[in-house]
Design a protein around this motif. Structure first.
Motif, PDB file in Angstrom:
ATOM      1  N   GLN A 176       0.804  -1.222   0.000  1.00  0.00           N
ATOM      2  CA  GLN A 176       0.000   0.000   0.000  1.00  0.00           C
ATOM      3  C   GLN A 176       0.841   1.277   0.000  1.00  0.00           C
ATOM      4  N   PHE A 235      -6.582   7.865   4.303  1.00  0.00           N
ATOM      5  CA  PHE A 235      -6.567   7.401   5.695  1.00  0.00           C
ATOM      6  C   PHE A 235      -5.445   8.023   6.537  1.00  0.00           C
ATOM      7  N   HIS A 248       0.851  -9.287   4.552  1.00  0.00           N
ATOM      8  CA  HIS A 248      -0.339  -8.432   4.503  1.00  0.00           C
ATOM      9  C   HIS A 248      -0.948  -8.609   3.104  1.00  0.00           C
ATOM     10  N   TRP A 249      -1.396  -9.828   2.828  1.00  0.00           N
ATOM     11  CA  TRP A 249      -2.204 -10.192   1.648  1.00  0.00           C
ATOM     12  C   TRP A 249      -1.474 -10.403   0.339  1.00  0.00           C
ATOM     13  N   TRP A 309      -4.514   3.458  11.692  1.00  0.00           N
ATOM     14  CA  TRP A 309      -4.344   3.177  10.258  1.00  0.00           C
ATOM     15  C   TRP A 309      -4.725   4.428   9.503  1.00  0.00           C
ATOM     16  N   TYR A 356     -12.973  -1.599  12.429  1.00  0.00           N
ATOM     17  CA  TYR A 356     -13.547  -0.581  11.547  1.00  0.00           C
ATOM     18  C   TYR A 356     -15.074  -0.565  11.540  1.00  0.00           C
ATOM     19  N   ASN A 372      -2.292 -10.899   8.083  1.00  0.00           N
ATOM     20  CA  ASN A 372      -3.245  -9.817   8.296  1.00  0.00           C
ATOM     21  C   ASN A 372      -4.646 -10.284   7.921  1.00  0.00           C
ATOM     22  N   GLU A 373      -5.574 -10.172   8.842  1.00  0.00           N
ATOM     23  CA  GLU A 373      -7.003 -10.381   8.610  1.00  0.00           C
ATOM     24  C   GLU A 373      -7.330 -11.566   7.717  1.00  0.00           C
ATOM     25  N   GLU A 381      -4.985  -1.909  14.013  1.00  0.00           N
ATOM     26  CA  GLU A 381      -5.532  -0.962  13.025  1.00  0.00           C
ATOM     27  C   GLU A 381      -6.837  -0.385  13.522  1.00  0.00           C
ATOM     28  N   GLU A 406      -5.646   2.140  -1.225  1.00  0.00           N
ATOM     29  CA  GLU A 406      -6.670   1.385  -0.514  1.00  0.00           C
ATOM     30  C   GLU A 406      -7.089   0.190  -1.396  1.00  0.00           C
ATOM     31  N   LEU A 407      -6.109  -0.603  -1.762  1.00  0.00           N
ATOM     32  CA  LEU A 407      -6.288  -1.825  -2.551  1.00  0.00           C
ATOM     33  C   LEU A 407      -7.226  -1.633  -3.738  1.00  0.00           C
ATOM     34  N   ASN A 440      -9.638  -8.763  11.786  1.00  0.00           N
ATOM     35  CA  ASN A 440     -10.656  -7.727  11.741  1.00  0.00           C
ATOM     36  C   ASN A 440     -11.853  -8.218  12.542  1.00  0.00           C
ATOM     37  N   TRP A 481     -18.333   4.533   5.266  1.00  0.00           N
ATOM     38  CA  TRP A 481     -18.311   3.592   6.398  1.00  0.00           C
ATOM     39  C   TRP A 481     -18.818   4.299   7.648  1.00  0.00           C
ATOM     40  N   ASN A 488      -8.036  -5.366  14.436  1.00  0.00           N
ATOM     41  CA  ASN A 488      -8.298  -4.290  13.473  1.00  0.00           C
ATOM     42  C   ASN A 488      -9.790  -3.992  13.583  1.00  0.00           C
TER      43      ASN A 488
HETATM   44  C1  BGC Z   1      -6.536  -3.593   6.055  1.00  0.00           C
HETATM   45  C2  BGC Z   1      -5.801  -2.443   5.435  1.00  0.00           C
HETATM   46  C3  BGC Z   1      -6.789  -1.477   4.796  1.00  0.00           C
HETATM   47  C4  BGC Z   1      -7.713  -0.980   5.896  1.00  0.00           C
HETATM   48  C5  BGC Z   1      -8.741   0.049   5.440  1.00  0.00           C
HETATM   49  C6  BGC Z   1      -7.774  -3.204   6.823  1.00  0.00           C
HETATM   50  O1  BGC Z   1      -8.744  -4.178   6.704  1.00  0.00           O
HETATM   51  O2  BGC Z   1      -5.679  -4.380   6.837  1.00  0.00           O
HETATM   52  O3  BGC Z   1      -4.896  -2.962   4.503  1.00  0.00           O
HETATM   53  O4  BGC Z   1      -6.176  -0.424   4.134  1.00  0.00           O
HETATM   54  O5  BGC Z   1      -8.426  -2.076   6.400  1.00  0.00           O
HETATM   55  O6  BGC Z   1      -9.640  -0.529   4.558  1.00  0.00           O
END
Ligand code: BGC
Length: 406
Positions: free
Chosen positions: A19, A374, A135-136, A358, A272, A179-180, A320, A365-366, A236, A295, A270
């Protein structure tokens, strides 16, 4: 009121290699090239008119190509200097597997040296490194061999882990294996929106099983090099409400953790999302407070999630928590509110030992590309200049004083 955090609490921010680094070659870079135009087309239906207006970049295919990203690969010292100047004392980052092992079994010494320098740059600035192993993103050769579906994947990953665990055994205490896993499996193997874009329950179960073994073997390997190392994973967790909450919590939040709880020294959370389940519908926002990505902002949720994680009786690091907020109008309050609820969970026995916002920098952002912002620090993707956002100074005050004032 003042809310003090425990002594020795770690305050930091997080990034991931793909990223921020730029100039990578992995399964995602190849996927981006093939999918950028499609993602532009889909943006029209995916985002609200106000988002389309505010972020016209989403209609440019370049938005979806990682390219040089923030050029953190070259600018890491400058970036860590900013983190240090903001009162942070820890930093979460990931190593890029495809750089270290560009061909199966062939390790690139220069890239290992690069990460050695990255780690040294953190330590020189008093930033405790939290190293995420994966991380993916995956090396193209690994993806071509079936990625995490391949039953050999555990062994292949273990060889990579063996190499870096040996290389960094003296420098790194805190390791995050994956990661997640749940987000990865659901996006890549169930919803089919991330590479390799499968929608197959059977494949997803294979990946789930292989990642459990991958975590466990990484745990054993790292411990064999340094019994004092602290090894966890970042998962997550969503705060679920509604009639199906018991079921989904068990699968989504706890599924992976339950399998690896004996081989983990800490839990990386993590946080969110809040999800109210109505009928068979999962709704993200029925709240007015939202990020640039739409979100929902729901700080209380972190408290409920932490209270559940408390049952594992392990130290917890919030690896995160963050918001896409290009104008930086909501970020400072977002951080403070989440910390308020975190503090409440701590006062009721949750063993939270650190918080990583984060992200340190704006980044890719993928599959959404570069438009969501962010960062505590704004990145200019043309000139690569950094600009510290006002909220970063507010977070710095919290980090320095180890407390929030409400
Ligand atoms: C991920 C990050 C991503 C962030 C915001 C997380 O789930 O680990 O790579 O940027 O969320 O979407």
């Amino acid at each position: 009121m003042e809310y003090k955090f425990p002594q020795g609490f770690l305050w930091g921010s997080a990034t991931s290699a793909h990223q921020v680094e730029g100039n990578n070659f992995n399964d995602w870079t190849e996927w981006e090239k093939v999918n950028a135009k499609r993602l532009v087309q889909e943006a029209k239906n995916k985002w609200q008119p106000w988002q389309q207006k505010k972020f016209p970049e989403m209609f440019n295919p370049e938005n979806y190509i990682s390219g040089l990203a923030c050029d953190h690969y070259h600018l890491y010292e400058q970036d860590f200097e900013i983190a240090r100047s903001l009162g942070q004392n820890a930093h979460r980052f990931s190593v890029e597997w495809s750089r270290i092992e560009p061909q199966e079994g062939k390790f690139n010494e220069a890239e290992i040296e690069h990460y050695r320098k990255v780690i040294a740059a953190l330590k020189q600035r008093g930033l405790e490194p939290f190293l995420t192993i994966n991380h993916w993103t995956l090396p193209v050769w690994f993806a071509a061999r079936g990625g995490w579906e391949n039953k050999e994947s555990v062994k292949i990953f273990a060889k990579f882990v063996d190499r870096i665990a040996n290389d960094f055994k003296e420098e790194i205490i805190y390791w995050i294996t994956l990661n997640e896993p749940w987000i990865y499996i659901s996006h890549s193997y169930l919803r089919g929106i991330w590479p390799p874009q499968k929608k197959n329950l059977f494949s997803s179960l294979k990946v789930f099983k292989n990642q459990i073994y991958a975590h466990k073997s990484a745990y054993n390997i790292i411990k064999s090099y340094n019994p004092e190392a602290k090894i966890g994973l970042a998962e997550n967790n969503i705060y679920f409400e509604g009639w199906l909450k018991w079921f989904v919590r068990r699968w989504i939040n706890q599924g992976f953790l339950d399998e690896i709880k004996r081989q983990t020294d800490f839990i990386g959370l993590n946080y969110y999302f809040h999800n109210k389940i109505r009928g068979f519908k999962f709704s993200h926002n029925d709240n007015e407070k939202i990020s640039d990505m739409g979100w929902e902002v729901y700080p209380e949720g972190i408290y409920y999630v932490l209270k559940k994680l408390k049952n594992y009786n392990k130290p917890i690091y919030i690896t995160e928590n963050g918001i896409a907020d290009s104008e930086d109008l909501k970020r400072a309050k977002f951080i403070k509110d989440h910390l308020f609820w975190t503090h409440k969970a701590i006062s009721e026995g949750a063993l939270v030992r650190g918080y990583f916002y984060w992200s340190l920098l704006d980044n890719l952002e993928l599959d959404k590309g570069f438009w969501p912002r962010f960062g505590l620090v704004e990145a200019d993707y043309k000139t690569f200049t950094r600009k510290i956002r006002p909220s970063a100074y507010e977070y710095a005050k919290i980090c320095r004083e180890n407390k929030i004032v409400n």
